[in-house]
Design a protein around this motif. Structure first.
Motif, PDB file in Angstrom:
ATOM      1  N   ILE A  26       0.762  -1.135  -0.085  1.00 55.15           N
ATOM      2  CA  ILE A  26      -0.046   0.040  -0.007  1.00 55.15           C
ATOM      3  C   ILE A  26       0.843   1.283   0.019  1.00 55.15           C
ATOM      4  O   ILE A  26       0.543   2.023  -0.781  1.00 55.15           O
ATOM      5  CB  ILE A  26      -0.838   0.029   1.338  1.00 55.15           C
ATOM      6  N   LEU A  27       1.764   0.962   0.938  1.00 54.05           N
ATOM      7  CA  LEU A  27       2.753   2.563   1.068  1.00 54.05           C
ATOM      8  C   LEU A  27       3.432   2.521  -0.239  1.00 54.05           C
ATOM      9  O   LEU A  27       3.570   3.792  -0.812  1.00 54.05           O
ATOM     10  CB  LEU A  27       3.616   2.334   2.183  1.00 54.05           C
ATOM     11  N   THR A  28       3.969   1.608  -0.871  1.00 57.35           N
ATOM     12  CA  THR A  28       4.744   1.857  -2.063  1.00 57.35           C
ATOM     13  C   THR A  28       4.014   1.994  -3.413  1.00 57.35           C
ATOM     14  O   THR A  28       4.370   2.718  -4.336  1.00 57.35           O
ATOM     15  CB  THR A  28       5.617   0.588  -2.196  1.00 57.35           C
ATOM     16  N   HIS A  29       2.809   1.308  -3.468  1.00 57.02           N
ATOM     17  CA  HIS A  29       2.166   1.324  -4.750  1.00 57.02           C
ATOM     18  C   HIS A  29       0.976   2.216  -4.979  1.00 57.02           C
ATOM     19  O   HIS A  29       0.603   2.613  -6.035  1.00 57.02           O
ATOM     20  CB  HIS A  29       1.824  -0.120  -5.113  1.00 57.02           C
ATOM     21  N   THR A  30       0.081   1.941  -3.861  1.00 62.16           N
ATOM     22  CA  THR A  30      -1.211   2.730  -3.936  1.00 62.16           C
ATOM     23  C   THR A  30      -1.172   3.859  -3.068  1.00 62.16           C
ATOM     24  O   THR A  30      -0.548   4.055  -2.383  1.00 62.16           O
ATOM     25  CB  THR A  30      -2.422   1.492  -3.715  1.00 62.16           C
ATOM     26  N   GLY A  31      -2.251   4.648  -3.632  1.00 63.53           N
ATOM     27  CA  GLY A  31      -2.583   5.899  -2.916  1.00 63.53           C
ATOM     28  C   GLY A  31      -3.435   5.623  -1.941  1.00 63.53           C
ATOM     29  O   GLY A  31      -3.782   6.278  -0.829  1.00 63.53           O
ATOM     30  N   MET A  32      -4.234   4.688  -2.025  1.00 63.33           N
ATOM     31  CA  MET A  32      -5.286   4.161  -0.757  1.00 63.33           C
ATOM     32  C   MET A  32      -4.915   3.043   0.068  1.00 63.33           C
ATOM     33  O   MET A  32      -4.456   2.078  -0.514  1.00 63.33           O
ATOM     34  CB  MET A  32      -6.605   3.992  -1.878  1.00 63.33           C
ATOM     35  N   PRO A  33      -5.281   3.354   1.222  1.00 54.61           N
ATOM     36  CA  PRO A  33      -5.158   2.075   2.307  1.00 54.61           C
ATOM     37  C   PRO A  33      -6.433   0.915   1.874  1.00 54.61           C
ATOM     38  O   PRO A  33      -7.564   1.428   1.224  1.00 54.61           O
ATOM     39  CB  PRO A  33      -5.446   2.789   3.480  1.00 54.61           C
ATOM     40  N   ARG A  34      -6.230  -0.106   2.264  1.00 57.00           N
ATOM     41  CA  ARG A  34      -7.393  -1.083   2.060  1.00 57.00           C
ATOM     42  C   ARG A  34      -8.333  -0.880   2.967  1.00 57.00           C
ATOM     43  O   ARG A  34      -8.537   0.075   3.900  1.00 57.00           O
ATOM     44  CB  ARG A  34      -6.697  -2.626   2.697  1.00 57.00           C
ATOM     45  N   ALA A  35      -9.541  -1.344   2.444  1.00 54.87           N
ATOM     46  CA  ALA A  35     -10.654  -1.286   3.030  1.00 54.87           C
ATOM     47  C   ALA A  35     -10.610  -1.854   4.693  1.00 54.87           C
ATOM     48  O   ALA A  35     -10.871  -1.431   5.397  1.00 54.87           O
ATOM     49  CB  ALA A  35     -12.111  -1.733   2.455  1.00 54.87           C
ATOM     50  N   ASN A  36     -10.147  -2.937   4.638  1.00 54.68           N
ATOM     51  CA  ASN A  36      -9.775  -3.829   5.650  1.00 54.68           C
ATOM     52  C   ASN A  36      -8.600  -3.848   5.955  1.00 54.68           C
ATOM     53  O   ASN A  36      -8.092  -4.763   6.446  1.00 54.68           O
ATOM     54  CB  ASN A  36     -10.376  -5.112   5.626  1.00 54.68           C
ATOM     55  N   GLY A  37      -7.796  -2.751   6.071  1.00 57.37           N
ATOM     56  CA  GLY A  37      -6.328  -2.805   6.194  1.00 57.37           C
ATOM     57  C   GLY A  37      -5.993  -2.962   7.603  1.00 57.37           C
ATOM     58  O   GLY A  37      -6.677  -3.350   8.679  1.00 57.37           O
ATOM     59  N   PRO A  38      -4.727  -3.334   7.795  1.00 57.81           N
ATOM     60  CA  PRO A  38      -4.260  -3.726   9.154  1.00 57.81           C
ATOM     61  C   PRO A  38      -4.373  -2.761  10.069  1.00 57.81           C
ATOM     62  O   PRO A  38      -4.497  -1.300   9.776  1.00 57.81           O
ATOM     63  CB  PRO A  38      -2.682  -3.929   9.051  1.00 57.81           C
ATOM     64  N   GLU A  39      -4.681  -2.939  11.414  1.00 58.34           N
ATOM     65  CA  GLU A  39      -4.932  -1.859  12.362  1.00 58.34           C
ATOM     66  C   GLU A  39      -3.863  -0.945  12.467  1.00 58.34           C
ATOM     67  O   GLU A  39      -2.610  -1.208  12.557  1.00 58.34           O
ATOM     68  CB  GLU A  39      -5.459  -2.308  13.730  1.00 58.34           C
ATOM     69  N   ILE A  40      -4.192   0.380  12.449  1.00 60.02           N
ATOM     70  CA  ILE A  40      -2.958   1.362  12.701  1.00 60.02           C
ATOM     71  C   ILE A  40      -3.489   2.120  13.922  1.00 60.02           C
ATOM     72  O   ILE A  40      -4.757   2.702  14.166  1.00 60.02           O
ATOM     73  CB  ILE A  40      -2.965   2.373  11.566  1.00 60.02           C
ATOM     74  N   PRO A  41      -2.644   1.953  14.919  1.00 56.29           N
ATOM     75  CA  PRO A  41      -2.892   2.848  16.315  1.00 56.29           C
ATOM     76  C   PRO A  41      -3.161   4.363  16.120  1.00 56.29           C
ATOM     77  O   PRO A  41      -2.569   4.741  15.253  1.00 56.29           O
ATOM     78  CB  PRO A  41      -1.442   2.321  17.013  1.00 56.29           C
ATOM     79  N   THR A  42      -3.861   4.675  17.044  1.00 56.21           N
ATOM     80  CA  THR A  42      -4.311   6.115  17.026  1.00 56.21           C
ATOM     81  C   THR A  42      -2.841   6.940  17.224  1.00 56.21           C
ATOM     82  O   THR A  42      -2.954   8.158  16.976  1.00 56.21           O
ATOM     83  CB  THR A  42      -5.486   6.426  17.776  1.00 56.21           C
ATOM     84  N   PHE A  43      -2.075   6.502  17.971  1.00 56.83           N
ATOM     85  CA  PHE A  43      -0.821   7.128  18.320  1.00 56.83           C
ATOM     86  C   PHE A  43       0.100   7.025  17.238  1.00 56.83           C
ATOM     87  O   PHE A  43       1.207   7.298  17.766  1.00 56.83           O
ATOM     88  CB  PHE A  43      -0.075   6.613  19.661  1.00 56.83           C
ATOM     89  N   PRO A  85      10.734   3.492  -6.437  1.00 57.22           N
ATOM     90  CA  PRO A  85       9.499   2.828  -7.106  1.00 57.22           C
ATOM     91  C   PRO A  85       9.884   1.808  -8.435  1.00 57.22           C
ATOM     92  O   PRO A  85       9.404   0.770  -8.480  1.00 57.22           O
ATOM     93  CB  PRO A  85       8.599   3.784  -7.709  1.00 57.22           C
ATOM     94  N   GLN A  86      10.809   2.327  -9.212  1.00 52.72           N
ATOM     95  CA  GLN A  86      11.180   1.480 -10.175  1.00 52.72           C
ATOM     96  C   GLN A  86      11.963   0.295  -9.921  1.00 52.72           C
ATOM     97  O   GLN A  86      11.612  -0.937  -9.633  1.00 52.72           O
ATOM     98  CB  GLN A  86      12.067   2.361 -11.299  1.00 52.72           C
ATOM     99  N   ALA A  87      13.360   0.629  -9.690  1.00 50.84           N
ATOM    100  CA  ALA A  87      14.342  -0.695  -9.436  1.00 50.84           C
ATOM    101  C   ALA A  87      13.897  -1.382  -8.327  1.00 50.84           C
ATOM    102  O   ALA A  87      13.832  -2.852  -8.431  1.00 50.84           O
ATOM    103  CB  ALA A  87      15.700  -0.102  -9.716  1.00 50.84           C
ATOM    104  N   ALA A 136      12.946  -5.315  -8.255  1.00 54.25           N
ATOM    105  CA  ALA A 136      13.855  -6.386  -7.198  1.00 54.25           C
ATOM    106  C   ALA A 136      13.190  -7.142  -6.326  1.00 54.25           C
ATOM    107  O   ALA A 136      13.122  -8.528  -5.933  1.00 54.25           O
ATOM    108  CB  ALA A 136      14.981  -5.519  -6.710  1.00 54.25           C
ATOM    109  N   ALA A 137      12.128  -6.475  -5.578  1.00 52.88           N
ATOM    110  CA  ALA A 137      11.119  -6.951  -4.686  1.00 52.88           C
ATOM    111  C   ALA A 137      10.217  -8.160  -5.244  1.00 52.88           C
ATOM    112  O   ALA A 137       9.922  -9.074  -4.836  1.00 52.88           O
ATOM    113  CB  ALA A 137      10.318  -5.772  -4.059  1.00 52.88           C
ATOM    114  N   LYS A 138       9.931  -7.727  -6.628  1.00 48.47           N
ATOM    115  CA  LYS A 138       8.958  -8.671  -7.475  1.00 48.47           C
ATOM    116  C   LYS A 138       9.717 -10.075  -7.505  1.00 48.47           C
ATOM    117  O   LYS A 138       9.374 -10.960  -7.533  1.00 48.47           O
ATOM    118  CB  LYS A 138       8.555  -7.833  -8.535  1.00 48.47           C
ATOM    119  N   ASN A 139      10.842  -9.904  -8.223  1.00 50.22           N
ATOM    120  CA  ASN A 139      11.898 -11.073  -8.636  1.00 50.22           C
ATOM    121  C   ASN A 139      11.891 -11.847  -7.178  1.00 50.22           C
ATOM    122  O   ASN A 139      11.926 -13.139  -7.118  1.00 50.22           O
ATOM    123  CB  ASN A 139      13.241 -10.574  -8.982  1.00 50.22           C
ATOM    124  N   HIS A 140      12.194 -11.040  -6.208  1.00 52.20           N
ATOM    125  CA  HIS A 140      12.624 -11.731  -4.989  1.00 52.20           C
ATOM    126  C   HIS A 140      11.268 -12.539  -4.486  1.00 52.20           C
ATOM    127  O   HIS A 140      11.407 -13.736  -3.988  1.00 52.20           O
ATOM    128  CB  HIS A 140      13.004 -10.675  -3.976  1.00 52.20           C
TER     129      HIS A 140
END
Lengths: 227, 227
Positions: free
Chosen positions: B15-32, B49-51, B55-59
């Motif tokens: 999410i952080l790297t590719h999309t601009g939107m968090p998931r609907a049921n994304g992992p809980e994020i603390p209020t703090f 984003p590119q290289a 690399a991550a994809k190959n991995h």
DNA sequence: GTCCACACGTGACCC
DNA sequence: TGGGTCACGTGTGGA
């Protein structure tokens, strides 16, 4: 107690959930980090630190124990099979599969105790690899028509491969013979390669069983000698 | 191609790297969630984003292949061993260990059987008399120093007594040899008499194992031939 | 600097 | 539920 681990993406999760500060060398965060993410609804998850964190901790530790159990068995297999501690997991398992196959075959051979020759030519070679002193041990079975120079040829074949005969069993019935051999290779032999070499050599040996010997066989085996 | 997976904490990374939107049921994020985190220095990671993503994809894919390789072997073991497909990984491996142990023991039992030569000369002959076609069947064991013409001599001995070899087993260790033979006599043989005859003949054979052959034995058996 | 193998923590799923 | 296994994607260290 501080868990020994600090790897994985979970690190960011630890940061997010437990500390107020990102790591100095934390995972890279893209500049297009969505503000909507920061502003998104956090209700219903504020109670997580207590129960949820405990559950996660238990889960984590249980998973670790599970991994260790599996790893323990793998290490034992590594010790049981003749392979150094540096063979990777997949290769190790491949060896294990092969070993179980071989031994299964072997026991069924023994159960059938088919030392006596079959009607069809047969060659089988497999490595025992269980020598206590590190040498490769092979078991080979050859079934074919008999001929006067089969035994000398066989001996020469084994010699050419630097294999020492530990045990030889042979049975003749009606002009056909089966030889079952236990041979030892050099200490530094590659078991698998040598298995193939030996199999090919024996195949060549059997195929050499040709015309010139036909008439002699009857005379020799049905009456006087097995030489 | 859309990867099938959507599990793990890595999801947040995607999410952080590719999309601009968090998931609907994304992992809980603390209020703090620390504001300092959002505002922290992002320089030096904007080029990821590119290289980096590639690399991550190959991995990721390589790791998946590795897992599948391992799983393949495990499935094969599951098929090889008598266990249903629902036994868990650790138990399966425990079974495998046990299996390999058993079979190892079994093979060493076989290797440890008394086919291997003893330190002292031994001759034993007894008649089985269980042949289905009425012929006398004898079992004979000869243990002595090896020598180049032992086998030819043995064959000649058997021939002179009109005995046919049905089965021969032999083992050599350090210059000594044991031969275990199953031989068939003529239909009208007296079993007991023939037993004595054979025993005496074999005794004579062993005693013929004399001086003239000592040096040859080493050369012959450790290197070239067992004839 | 790219590949490979591994251990890890985690979400999903199952009793 | 709580305890378990599994597959996943990732960080890491060694060739």
């Amino acid at each position: 107690m501080q868990p020994e681990n600090s790897s994985g993406m979970s690190e960011i999760y630890r940061i997010l959930t437990h500390t107020g500060m990102p790591r100095a060398n934390g995972p890279e965060i893209p500049t297009f980090f969505p503000t909507s993410f920061c502003a998104s609804d956090m209700s219903g998850i504020t109670e997580l630190p207590q129960a949820r964190a405990l559950a996660a901790k238990n889960h984590k530790e249980a998973e670790k124990r599970r991994r260790e159990r599996i790893k323990g068995h793998l290490d034992e297999l590594r010790r049981l099979l003749p392979c150094n501690s540096k063979t990777d997991k997949a290769s190790l398992l491949a060896k294990v599969v092969q070993r179980v196959r071989d031994l299964k075959q072997q026991t069924s051979d023994i159960a059938g105790s088919d030392i006596f020759p079959s009607e069809t030519d047969e060659i089988s070679v497999f490595s025992d690899e269980f020598s206590s002193d590190g040498r490769s041990i092979f078991k080979a079975s050859v079934c074919c028509e008999d001929r006067s120079d089969l035994l000398p040829d066989l001996i020469e074949t084994l010699n050419s491969l630097h294999l020492r005969t530990l045990k030889a069993e042979m049975a003749m019935v009606g002009g056909r013979v089966r030889n079952v051999l236990v041979v030892a290779g050099d200490r530094d032999f590659n078991g698998d390669d040598c298995t193939d070499l030996l199999r090919d050599a024996l195949k060549a040996l059997v195929e050499r069983s040709d015309s010139s010997d036909r008439c002699k066989r009857q005379r020799i085996f049905d009456r006087r000698t097995m030489k």
